[in-house]
Design a protein around this motif. Sequence first.
Motif, mmCIF file in Angstrom:
data_model
loop_
_atom_site.group_PDB
_atom_site.id
_atom_site.type_symbol
_atom_site.label_atom_id
_atom_site.label_comp_id
_atom_site.label_asym_id
_atom_site.label_seq_id
_atom_site.Cartn_x
_atom_site.Cartn_y
_atom_site.Cartn_z
ATOM 1 N N GLY A 352 9.011 10.567 14.799
ATOM 2 C CA GLY A 352 9.888 10.630 13.646
ATOM 3 C C GLY A 352 9.631 11.847 12.781
ATOM 4 N N ALA A 353 10.273 11.872 11.624
ATOM 5 C CA ALA A 353 10.062 12.921 10.617
ATOM 6 C C ALA A 353 9.982 12.208 9.284
ATOM 7 C CB ALA A 353 11.201 13.938 10.645
ATOM 8 N N HIS A 354 8.830 11.615 9.007
ATOM 9 C CA HIS A 354 8.688 10.764 7.821
ATOM 10 C C HIS A 354 7.429 11.055 7.021
ATOM 11 C CE1 HIS A 354 5.876 8.427 10.326
ATOM 12 N NE2 HIS A 354 6.815 8.482 11.276
ATOM 13 N N THR A 355 6.339 11.448 7.687
ATOM 14 C CA THR A 355 5.076 11.708 7.007
ATOM 15 C C THR A 355 4.552 13.048 7.485
ATOM 16 O OG1 THR A 355 4.619 9.333 6.966
ATOM 17 C CG2 THR A 355 2.779 10.796 6.471
ATOM 18 N N SER A 425 -0.525 2.042 6.314
ATOM 19 C CA SER A 425 -0.800 2.965 5.216
ATOM 20 C C SER A 425 0.462 3.250 4.425
ATOM 21 C CB SER A 425 -1.359 4.297 5.751
ATOM 22 O OG SER A 425 -2.688 4.178 6.201
ATOM 23 N N GLY A 426 0.288 3.705 3.211
ATOM 24 C CA GLY A 426 1.395 4.230 2.435
ATOM 25 C C GLY A 426 1.553 5.711 2.713
ATOM 26 N N HIS A 427 2.732 6.221 2.491
ATOM 27 C CA HIS A 427 2.993 7.644 2.698
ATOM 28 C C HIS A 427 1.978 8.505 1.957
ATOM 29 C CE1 HIS A 427 6.255 11.058 2.527
ATOM 30 N NE2 HIS A 427 5.147 11.459 3.081
ATOM 31 N N ARG A 428 1.615 8.096 0.734
ATOM 32 C CA ARG A 428 0.698 8.888 -0.088
ATOM 33 C C ARG A 428 -0.707 8.977 0.508
ATOM 34 N NH1 ARG A 428 0.362 5.556 -5.670
ATOM 35 N NH2 ARG A 428 2.612 5.813 -5.459
ATOM 36 N N ASP A 429 -1.032 8.113 1.477
ATOM 37 C CA ASP A 429 -2.343 8.193 2.112
ATOM 38 C C ASP A 429 -2.454 9.392 3.040
ATOM 39 O OD1 ASP A 429 -3.256 5.811 0.898
ATOM 40 O OD2 ASP A 429 -2.263 4.606 2.431
ATOM 41 N N GLY A 430 -1.319 9.916 3.504
ATOM 42 C CA GLY A 430 -1.346 11.069 4.398
ATOM 43 C C GLY A 430 -0.846 12.350 3.770
ATOM 44 N N TYR A 431 -0.243 12.239 2.568
ATOM 45 C CA TYR A 431 0.340 13.409 1.906
ATOM 46 C C TYR A 431 0.312 13.145 0.407
ATOM 47 C CZ TYR A 431 3.416 17.531 1.703
ATOM 48 O OH TYR A 431 3.931 18.777 1.487
ATOM 49 N N ASN A 432 0.071 14.182 -0.356
ATOM 50 C CA ASN A 432 0.011 14.033 -1.819
ATOM 51 C C ASN A 432 1.420 13.871 -2.361
ATOM 52 O OD1 ASN A 432 -0.739 13.966 -4.475
ATOM 53 N ND2 ASN A 432 -1.198 16.161 -4.625
#
Length: 457
Positions: A352-355, A425-432
Motif C-alpha cells: 500500500g501507500a499509507h505509512t 501500531s498507529g501511523h504515528r509510531d512509524g512517522y512523526n
Amino acid sequence: MSKIRSMPRYGFLASSIGVTCAAALALPMTTPAATAAARTEGGAGAGRSAAPAVPGSTQSLRLAPLAPDRTAGAGPAQGLYRTGVRHFSLVGVVWDDPDTHLHGTVQVRTRSVARGTWSGWQDVDTHNADHGADPGSAERASGRVRGATAPLWVGGSDGVDLRVRADAGRRGAPAGPLPSGMRLELVDPGTAPPPKGSPARAPRRGAARGATAPAVDTGPAPLGATRIPALGRAETERGLLAPDDGPPAPRQQAKPYIGARPAIVTRRGWGADESLRESGFVYTKKVKVAFVHHTASGNNYTCAQAPSVIRSIYRYHVQSMGWRDIGYNFLVDKCGTLYEGRAGGVAKAVLGAHTMGFNTNSMGVAVIGSFGRTKPSAAAVKAIARLAAWKLGLYGMNPRATTYLTSGGGNLYAKGKNVRLNVISGHRDGYNTDCPGTQLYAKLGTVRSTAAGYQGR
C-alpha cells in the motif's frame, strides 16, 4: 525495493478483485482521452467541459494571490472564490513538488446544493505527506506524485471559497513561500456503483516496474459480487488448513490462532472505477504489522454516504495526488462496515501507500473521519479488531506482540534502520504525524486485546 510476485491462492482468501480485474485486463484498453475526460483543468471554462465518460469527476482549479494581510508577520496567501461549478463533495489542495511542505493554514467554505447556503469556514489538514509510498519505490518515483493536503468531505456543493496562508516565521522572521503550482481539487464521487453485470473497465497503463496481474482468483466473491461474506471461526480455520487449490498453505498449528473472517465490502461494492488505477498488483512477502489511520476527511458523513466518501478519496489519491491506487488496504466507516481498499486481494500482502517508510510487510486500515478531538465509534474500533484478528492471523502474527520492520526512510527513522513496532501500531509510531488522531490512538490498546481474544489467545 519491494519484491513483486504472484501469491498462492487459497479458496477462502481471494478477493473479487482478481476476477474482476482479470476480466478487465482482457478488454480493450481505454484511450488516454477517455480517462482524462473525468478531470477538468482549471482556468477559463472550468466546470463546463464535456460530461465525463464514467461517473464522477475531478475539477482542478488554479489558485490566485490574495490581497496581503496587513497583520504583522502575516505571510503570503492564495485562494479563490467560485460559484456555479459542477457539483462536488470533497476538496483538497495539491502542488507540484511532493517533497515541499505547506507550512501554513488552509481554510475552505462551500455552498450546499441542497440548501443553497454557505457553510462556516473549515480547516483542511495540511499534513498528508506521511501517507504515501516509500522513498525510492517505483510508485514514489513515477514522476506523477504531487504534494497535497488531506482531503475534506464537504457534501454536495456547487460553490467554494478557499484561502491558503503561509505561517509567520519564528521570532519575527518573514513567512516562507507557499508551494508552487497550488491547485484546488473538487471531487465528485458519482451517484452510485455501476449496475450489477455491467462490463468492467480496464485499468490504466503504467503499473509499477515489473508488476503483473496474478492468476484469476476464484475465492469468496464471484465476479460482480459486492460483498465478501463473513465466515465463522471454524470455517476460517478449515479454509486456512485445507486450501482448495494452489500450493499448500504454510503448515500451521492444529488449531491456528486466527479470528473469524469478517464481512468486507468489495471494490465493486463501493463502486471503484478500475480504469482510474494502474494495472497490475504489487505484493510484499507477508503482513507483520497493521497500521491504524484516520482519513482526516472530517466526520460529517452518514454511513450511507461512506461508499461515496471512499470513491472520492480514491479519485483524490489517484488523479490528484498521482498514486497508483487508493493508499489504504482497508477502510472502516463509523458504523463498523469494512471496505476493501487497494486492489490485489483482501487476504494477500498487497503493498500500500499509507505509512511512508513502512509500507513493506504491513497493511494500512483507515477509519473514515478525523479523530484528534472526536472519539471513534465503538463499532469502528470493534471492526478494526476483527479485521486485524483475521488478517494478522493469516500470517501467524499475535496482535499483542511486537515485531521488527526495516524503515524505508522517513522523518522518524532513517532508511535501513530495524525498528521494533507493535503488531498493531498507529501511523504515528512509524512517522512523526498526528495520525490516527489522539482519540483513535488511545483505543489501540483495546484493539490489541480484543483482536487477540478473537484469535483465541
